[in-house]
Design a protein around this motif. Structure first.
Motif, short mmCIF file in Angstrom:
data_model
loop_
_atom_site.label_atom_id
_atom_site.label_comp_id
_atom_site.label_asym_id
_atom_site.label_seq_id
_atom_site.Cartn_x
_atom_site.Cartn_y
_atom_site.Cartn_z
N ASP A 86 14.61 7.41 2.73
CA ASP A 86 14.33 6.91 4.07
C ASP A 86 12.85 6.57 4.18
OD1 ASP A 86 13.01 9.40 4.55
OD2 ASP A 86 13.74 9.45 6.61
N ILE A 87 12.36 6.40 5.39
CA ILE A 87 10.98 5.97 5.60
C ILE A 87 9.96 6.97 5.04
CG2 ILE A 87 11.57 4.56 7.60
CD1 ILE A 87 10.44 6.77 9.40
N HIS A 88 10.36 8.24 4.84
CA HIS A 88 9.41 9.23 4.33
C HIS A 88 9.00 8.97 2.88
CE1 HIS A 88 10.79 11.38 7.93
NE2 HIS A 88 9.59 11.93 7.89
N SER A 89 9.66 8.04 2.22
CA SER A 89 9.19 7.63 0.89
C SER A 89 7.77 7.06 0.98
CB SER A 89 10.13 6.58 0.29
OG SER A 89 11.37 7.16 -0.06
N PHE A 90 7.36 6.64 2.18
CA PHE A 90 6.05 6.01 2.37
C PHE A 90 5.12 6.85 3.25
CE2 PHE A 90 9.31 2.72 1.85
CZ PHE A 90 8.84 2.10 0.70
N VAL A 91 5.45 8.13 3.41
CA VAL A 91 4.67 8.95 4.33
C VAL A 91 3.23 9.15 3.87
CG1 VAL A 91 5.27 11.21 3.33
CG2 VAL A 91 4.88 10.98 5.82
N ASP A 92 2.98 9.06 2.56
CA ASP A 92 1.61 9.14 2.04
C ASP A 92 1.01 7.77 1.76
OD1 ASP A 92 1.26 11.98 1.99
OD2 ASP A 92 2.58 12.08 0.25
N VAL A 93 1.85 6.75 1.63
CA VAL A 93 1.35 5.39 1.41
C VAL A 93 0.77 4.83 2.70
CG1 VAL A 93 2.00 3.01 0.83
CG2 VAL A 93 2.99 4.93 -0.46
N ALA A 94 1.45 5.04 3.81
CA ALA A 94 1.05 4.44 5.08
C ALA A 94 -0.39 4.77 5.48
CB ALA A 94 2.04 4.84 6.18
N PRO A 95 -0.81 6.05 5.44
CA PRO A 95 -2.19 6.33 5.87
C PRO A 95 -3.25 5.74 4.95
CG PRO A 95 -1.09 8.33 5.10
CD PRO A 95 -0.03 7.28 5.22
N ILE A 96 -2.93 5.59 3.67
CA ILE A 96 -3.89 4.95 2.76
C ILE A 96 -4.11 3.50 3.17
CG2 ILE A 96 -4.34 4.24 0.38
CD1 ILE A 96 -2.63 6.60 -0.56
N LEU A 97 -3.03 2.80 3.42
CA LEU A 97 -3.13 1.40 3.81
C LEU A 97 -3.75 1.25 5.21
CD1 LEU A 97 0.32 0.11 2.51
CD2 LEU A 97 -1.92 -0.26 1.48
N ALA A 98 -3.39 2.16 6.11
CA ALA A 98 -3.97 2.11 7.46
C ALA A 98 -5.48 2.31 7.41
CB ALA A 98 -3.32 3.18 8.33
N ALA A 99 -5.93 3.22 6.56
CA ALA A 99 -7.36 3.46 6.42
C ALA A 99 -8.08 2.25 5.86
CB ALA A 99 -7.60 4.68 5.52
N ALA A 336 -1.00 4.89 -6.29
CA ALA A 336 -0.77 3.75 -7.18
C ALA A 336 0.01 2.65 -6.45
CB ALA A 336 -0.01 4.19 -8.42
N PHE A 337 0.97 3.03 -5.62
CA PHE A 337 1.75 2.05 -4.88
C PHE A 337 0.88 1.35 -3.84
CE2 PHE A 337 4.87 0.63 -1.71
CZ PHE A 337 5.82 0.02 -2.53
N ALA A 338 0.08 2.11 -3.11
CA ALA A 338 -0.81 1.51 -2.11
C ALA A 338 -1.83 0.59 -2.78
CB ALA A 338 -1.52 2.61 -1.32
N GLN A 339 -2.34 1.00 -3.95
CA GLN A 339 -3.31 0.18 -4.66
C GLN A 339 -2.71 -1.16 -5.07
OE1 GLN A 339 -6.71 1.23 -5.23
NE2 GLN A 339 -6.76 -1.00 -5.41
N ALA A 340 -1.44 -1.14 -5.48
CA ALA A 340 -0.77 -2.39 -5.87
C ALA A 340 -0.69 -3.34 -4.68
CB ALA A 340 0.62 -2.09 -6.41
N ILE A 341 -0.41 -2.81 -3.49
CA ILE A 341 -0.35 -3.65 -2.30
C ILE A 341 -1.71 -4.27 -2.00
CG2 ILE A 341 -0.04 -3.58 0.22
CD1 ILE A 341 2.17 -1.44 -0.33
N MET A 342 -2.76 -3.48 -2.07
CA MET A 342 -4.09 -4.02 -1.81
C MET A 342 -4.51 -5.03 -2.88
SD MET A 342 -6.10 -0.72 -0.23
CE MET A 342 -5.53 0.47 -1.44
N ASP A 343 -4.11 -4.80 -4.10
CA ASP A 343 -4.46 -5.72 -5.18
C ASP A 343 -3.70 -7.04 -5.07
OD1 ASP A 343 -6.22 -3.86 -6.17
OD2 ASP A 343 -4.93 -3.20 -7.82
N VAL A 344 -2.41 -6.97 -4.79
CA VAL A 344 -1.63 -8.22 -4.70
C VAL A 344 -2.08 -9.05 -3.52
CG1 VAL A 344 0.34 -7.52 -3.23
CG2 VAL A 344 0.71 -9.10 -5.13
N ASP A 345 -2.65 -8.41 -2.52
CA ASP A 345 -3.19 -9.13 -1.37
C ASP A 345 -4.37 -10.02 -1.76
OD1 ASP A 345 -3.55 -9.92 1.27
OD2 ASP A 345 -4.72 -8.15 1.82
N ARG A 346 -5.01 -9.68 -2.88
CA ARG A 346 -6.16 -10.45 -3.35
C ARG A 346 -5.79 -11.47 -4.44
NH1 ARG A 346 -8.63 -5.24 -2.72
NH2 ARG A 346 -8.37 -4.75 -4.93
N PHE A 347 -4.53 -11.53 -4.81
CA PHE A 347 -4.12 -12.52 -5.80
C PHE A 347 -4.32 -13.93 -5.24
CE2 PHE A 347 -0.85 -10.38 -8.85
CZ PHE A 347 -1.77 -9.40 -9.15
N PRO A 348 -4.64 -14.88 -6.09
CA PRO A 348 -4.76 -16.27 -5.60
C PRO A 348 -3.40 -16.80 -5.21
CG PRO A 348 -4.86 -16.20 -8.00
CD PRO A 348 -4.89 -14.76 -7.55
#
Length: 349
Positions: A86-99, A336-348
């Motif tokens: 459920d959504i708790h799979s992202f309970v530690d990802v969300a605050p990293i991205l929010a920050a 690692a999952f949050a980092q992938a999201i931030m990195d793909v956001d910078r892809f051309p």
């Protein structure tokens, strides 16, 4: 929604720290380098047990329950869970991205948590395309024109289908286990015995006994899947119970059974989705910027990266996350999952 100034300061310094970490790790390779990305060792998971806020919104056929974190005017990221999670799979990802300044949205899929059908008369349909339709309605209800979409298991398949059917709504994607769009015709073809064994629950759900068994032992069934899919993840009872509560949704059994029976071609989908399924049946390439990921201890059925690398025609990289990481990669390796999201956001683009 305004925030106290100390939140802005915290976000600035956290973003800087994450940027430094990305520089030390090296940004992912782009198109044509899918299999050359170095393995990354998972960092220690965080200890969050709840989200910043939980909300409901009417979207399409559903009243969707979702978690939200981060600034309301931040770049939107939508995180999609799988089964039986459920959504708790992202309970530690969300605050990293929010920050880091992102607006993070984590919806319960149909049949999970506080998401409910608006009408008792709506077919409890779990076919492939309907989840992308749900996601599109969710984005429309929140007036989100384009977002980064990231997920695992069912969530990765939903991200893939949205990227094929409505690529203009996807800024970029992170997909655990790669390209997961399937077809009923392909699923009718038998696999070698060892591969078939991994799908035991799919065949169990094809029977009336399996449906009754899942209904009677939903939590026990989910725990077994968690253990098999992530054999090295030492999750505790509290972690499991937080997610298992979402499986008490009155439509969970119907949606799960429908999903797996539709995959095998044992039931038909709804005619109004035939056009979408026809597009998906061609298994077209995905052109939006994408990072695919895999844990080194994924015990669930999953394709090898080489089998799907060519399905991503835009800027693309693949990451192997080591350290005993299983199927529920966002919860087992949130940094690692949050980092992938931030990195793909910078892809051309």
């Amino acid at each position: 929604m305004s925030e106290p100034i100390n939140q802005h300061r915290r976000r600035f310094f956290n973003t800087a720290a994450l940027g430094l970490a990305a520089a030390q790790m090296g940004l992912a390779s782009h198109a044509g380098a899918a299999l050359s990305s170095p393995a990354q060792t998972a960092r220690k998971a965080g200890g969050h047990t709840s989200f910043a806020s939980l909300k409901q919104i009417r979207a399409g056929l559903l009243d969707v329950g979702y978690a939200e974190d981060g600034p309301a005017d931040g770049p939107p990221v939508i995180l999609l869970h799988g089964w039986p999670y459920d959504i708790h799979s992202f309970v530690d990802v969300a605050p990293i991205l929010a920050a880091a300044g992102y607006r993070v949205l984590v919806p319960h899929l149909r049949g999970y948590g506080t998401t409910r059908f608006l009408s008792e008369n709506t077919l409890r349909n779990g076919q492939q395309s309907v989840f992308a339709v749900d996601l599109l309605a969710f984005m429309d209800a929140l007036h989100i024109q384009k977002a980064i979409i990231a997920g695992f298991d069912w969530g990765a398949r939903i991200a893939n289908t949205l990227a094929v059917l409505w690529p203009e709504r996807c800024k970029a994607m992170v997909s655990v286990s790669g390209y997961l769009i399937g077809t009923q015709e392909a699923n009718r073809k038998p696999l070698p015995p060892k591969a078939e064994l991994q799908w035991w629950y799919q065949y169990y759900f094809a029977t009336e006994r399996g449906e009754a068994g899942y209904r009677a032992y939903t939590h026990d069934f989910a725990r077994l899947i968690w253990e098999l899919a992530s054999p090295k993840w030492a999750f505790d009872d509290a972690t499991f119970n937080r997610s298992a509560a979402s499986l008490d949704n009155p439509d969970q059994v119907a949606i799960a059974i429908s999903n797996y029976r539709w995959r095998l071609g044992l039931i038909e989908g709804e005619a109004k989705y035939d056009r979408l399924e026809a597009v998906l049946a061609q298994r077209p390439a995905i052109a939006i910027p994408t990072i695919t990921m895999e844990g080194d201890a994924n015990g669930a059925p999953h394709p090898e990266p080489a089998a799907y690398a060519a399905k991503f025609s835009g800027p693309y990289a693949h990451r192997l996350i080591t350290g005993g990481i299983g199927h529920n990669l966002p919860q087992e390796a949130p940094a690692a999952f949050a980092q992938a999201i931030m990195d793909v956001d910078r892809f051309p683009v």
